[in-house]
Design a protein around this motif. Structure first.
Motif, mmCIF file in Angstrom:
data_model
loop_
_atom_site.group_PDB
_atom_site.id
_atom_site.type_symbol
_atom_site.label_atom_id
_atom_site.label_comp_id
_atom_site.label_asym_id
_atom_site.label_seq_id
_atom_site.Cartn_x
_atom_site.Cartn_y
_atom_site.Cartn_z
ATOM 1 N N LYS A 35 108.860 95.631 13.910
ATOM 2 C CA LYS A 35 108.736 97.073 14.107
ATOM 3 C C LYS A 35 110.094 97.710 13.861
ATOM 4 C CE LYS A 35 105.060 97.047 17.534
ATOM 5 N NZ LYS A 35 104.694 97.381 18.927
ATOM 6 N N GLY A 36 110.080 98.868 13.210
ATOM 7 C CA GLY A 36 111.322 99.570 12.914
ATOM 8 C C GLY A 36 111.917 99.244 11.559
ATOM 9 N N MET A 37 111.376 98.251 10.871
ATOM 10 C CA MET A 37 111.878 97.842 9.560
ATOM 11 C C MET A 37 110.788 98.085 8.515
ATOM 12 S SD MET A 37 113.495 94.149 8.624
ATOM 13 C CE MET A 37 112.850 93.314 7.196
ATOM 14 N N PRO A 38 110.967 99.060 7.619
ATOM 15 C CA PRO A 38 109.947 99.320 6.592
ATOM 16 C C PRO A 38 109.747 98.104 5.689
ATOM 17 C CG PRO A 38 111.642 101.029 6.576
ATOM 18 C CD PRO A 38 112.119 99.936 7.483
ATOM 19 N N ALA A 39 108.551 97.970 5.167
ATOM 20 C CA ALA A 39 108.246 96.882 4.235
ATOM 21 C C ALA A 39 107.075 97.297 3.356
ATOM 22 C CB ALA A 39 107.911 95.596 4.986
ATOM 23 N N LEU A 40 107.091 96.808 2.139
ATOM 24 C CA LEU A 40 105.946 96.932 1.241
ATOM 25 C C LEU A 40 105.402 95.527 1.023
ATOM 26 C CD1 LEU A 40 107.056 99.351 -1.633
ATOM 27 C CD2 LEU A 40 105.749 99.879 0.424
ATOM 28 N N TYR A 41 104.142 95.347 1.329
ATOM 29 C CA TYR A 41 103.480 94.077 1.101
ATOM 30 C C TYR A 41 102.760 94.173 -0.236
ATOM 31 C CZ TYR A 41 104.520 92.470 5.800
ATOM 32 O OH TYR A 41 105.176 92.042 6.934
ATOM 33 N N THR A 42 103.265 93.466 -1.236
ATOM 34 C CA THR A 42 102.710 93.510 -2.580
ATOM 35 C C THR A 42 102.221 92.107 -2.958
ATOM 36 O OG1 THR A 42 104.811 93.021 -3.694
ATOM 37 C CG2 THR A 42 104.327 95.346 -3.229
ATOM 38 N N SER A 43 101.406 92.047 -4.006
ATOM 39 C CA SER A 43 100.832 90.777 -4.451
ATOM 40 C C SER A 43 101.038 90.602 -5.946
ATOM 41 C CB SER A 43 99.334 90.738 -4.138
ATOM 42 O OG SER A 43 99.114 90.891 -2.760
ATOM 43 N N LEU A 44 101.031 89.353 -6.388
ATOM 44 C CA LEU A 44 101.192 89.063 -7.802
ATOM 45 C C LEU A 44 99.893 89.214 -8.588
ATOM 46 C CD1 LEU A 44 103.928 88.015 -6.763
ATOM 47 C CD2 LEU A 44 103.731 86.183 -8.414
ATOM 48 N N THR A 45 98.751 89.270 -7.889
ATOM 49 C CA THR A 45 97.475 89.473 -8.579
ATOM 50 C C THR A 45 96.663 90.547 -7.862
ATOM 51 O OG1 THR A 45 96.181 87.867 -7.318
ATOM 52 C CG2 THR A 45 97.394 87.025 -9.257
ATOM 53 N N ILE A 46 95.762 91.137 -8.596
ATOM 54 C CA ILE A 46 94.878 92.170 -8.043
ATOM 55 C C ILE A 46 94.005 91.582 -6.931
ATOM 56 C CG2 ILE A 46 92.887 93.620 -8.599
ATOM 57 C CD1 ILE A 46 94.212 94.008 -11.399
ATOM 58 N N MET A 47 93.440 90.417 -7.154
ATOM 59 C CA MET A 47 92.539 89.829 -6.161
ATOM 60 C C MET A 47 93.274 89.501 -4.861
ATOM 61 S SD MET A 47 89.641 90.195 -7.376
ATOM 62 C CE MET A 47 88.782 89.406 -6.038
ATOM 63 N N THR A 48 94.510 89.051 -4.955
ATOM 64 C CA THR A 48 95.273 88.780 -3.735
ATOM 65 C C THR A 48 95.551 90.078 -2.986
ATOM 66 O OG1 THR A 48 96.268 86.856 -4.799
ATOM 67 C CG2 THR A 48 97.327 87.653 -2.801
ATOM 68 N N ALA A 49 95.882 91.137 -3.713
ATOM 69 C CA ALA A 49 96.117 92.436 -3.071
ATOM 70 C C ALA A 49 94.861 92.901 -2.339
ATOM 71 C CB ALA A 49 96.544 93.470 -4.108
ATOM 72 N N LEU A 50 93.697 92.758 -2.954
ATOM 73 C CA LEU A 50 92.446 93.151 -2.303
ATOM 74 C C LEU A 50 92.163 92.294 -1.071
ATOM 75 C CD1 LEU A 50 90.196 93.859 -5.398
ATOM 76 C CD2 LEU A 50 91.048 95.521 -3.733
ATOM 77 N N SER A 51 92.439 91.008 -1.163
ATOM 78 C CA SER A 51 92.249 90.119 -0.010
ATOM 79 C C SER A 51 93.161 90.516 1.138
ATOM 80 C CB SER A 51 92.532 88.665 -0.404
ATOM 81 O OG SER A 51 91.601 88.213 -1.347
ATOM 82 N N GLU A 52 94.402 90.858 0.820
ATOM 83 C CA GLU A 52 95.368 91.262 1.852
ATOM 84 C C GLU A 52 94.930 92.536 2.564
ATOM 85 O OE1 GLU A 52 98.274 90.072 3.139
ATOM 86 O OE2 GLU A 52 98.026 88.212 2.017
ATOM 87 N N ALA A 53 94.434 93.493 1.816
ATOM 88 C CA ALA A 53 94.107 94.801 2.389
ATOM 89 C C ALA A 53 92.788 94.802 3.152
ATOM 90 C CB ALA A 53 94.066 95.844 1.282
ATOM 91 N N ASN A 54 91.961 93.823 2.936
ATOM 92 C CA ASN A 54 90.629 93.807 3.547
ATOM 93 C C ASN A 54 90.390 92.488 4.265
ATOM 94 O OD1 ASN A 54 89.151 96.376 2.544
ATOM 95 N ND2 ASN A 54 90.258 95.601 0.773
ATOM 96 N N GLN A 55 91.220 92.196 5.254
ATOM 97 C CA GLN A 55 91.142 90.914 5.941
ATOM 98 C C GLN A 55 90.074 90.866 7.025
ATOM 99 O OE1 GLN A 55 94.785 88.922 6.967
ATOM 100 N NE2 GLN A 55 95.933 90.095 5.460
ATOM 101 N N ALA A 56 89.605 92.008 7.472
ATOM 102 C CA ALA A 56 88.605 92.017 8.543
ATOM 103 C C ALA A 56 87.360 92.770 8.083
ATOM 104 C CB ALA A 56 89.189 92.679 9.786
#
Length: 161
Positions: A35-56
């Motif tokens: 907390k308090g430290m900005p971060a961007l969580y990015t992925s090397l593939t489109i499918m990984t990005a979708l998996s990351e954003a929709n984990q539940a």
């Protein structure tokens, strides 16, 4: 490790107009940022990005953003030199650690790496259904010029509408 190429990030449509904002991660903390430290969580593939954003639950409305990137990151080889194991990175109790101690081991690692001058960390995705081949780059420092260049691909200016 020098990374130059495309990155992807799946965003809640509410935040799509701010593709460079790490504010959510800064407010709540993530596996690789306290907390308090900005971060961007990015992925090397489109499918990984979708998996990351929709984990539940089911797939929710998502805006996919693509970036051109050029920066230095820390990778698994450097982590192994510092005796950081894959098991420590994949620890599912990081949220519990954060609640109990204020900062999880992986968050402390992120702070230490950022303070050592690294702009980000290449790490496998731990989203359900992903494998060792699904990689993310978590960014702590980014900007519009080298040595930590990140530019959104939006030639038609769709994100500003």
């Amino acid at each position: 490790m020098h990374y130059k190429g495309k990155l992807y990030r799946a965003l809640n449509p509410l935040y799509a107009r701010e593709p460079f904002s790490g504010r959510g991660a800064e407010l709540y903390g993530g596996r690789f940022n306290p907390k308090g430290m900005p971060a961007l969580y990015t992925s090397l593939t489109i499918m990984t990005a979708l998996s990351e954003a929709n984990q539940a639950g089911s797939l929710q409305p998502t805006t996919l953003v693509s970036y051109d990137a050029d920066f230095e990151t820390c990778d698994q080889n450097l982590l192994e030199k510092h005796r950081i194991t894959p098991q420590a990175l994949s620890n599912t109790t990081w949220r519990d650690e954060m609640s109990l101690r204020g900062e999880a081991l992986t968050q402390q690692l992120a702070r230490d790496l950022k303070n050592a001058g690294f702009h980000g960390l290449v790490v496998r995705s731990f989203a359900p259904g992903t494998t060792d081949a699904d990689l993310n780059i978590v960014l702590w420092i980014w900007g519009t010029s080298l040595p930590n260049r990140l530019s959104v691909i939006d030639d038609e200016r769709r994100l500003s509408r």
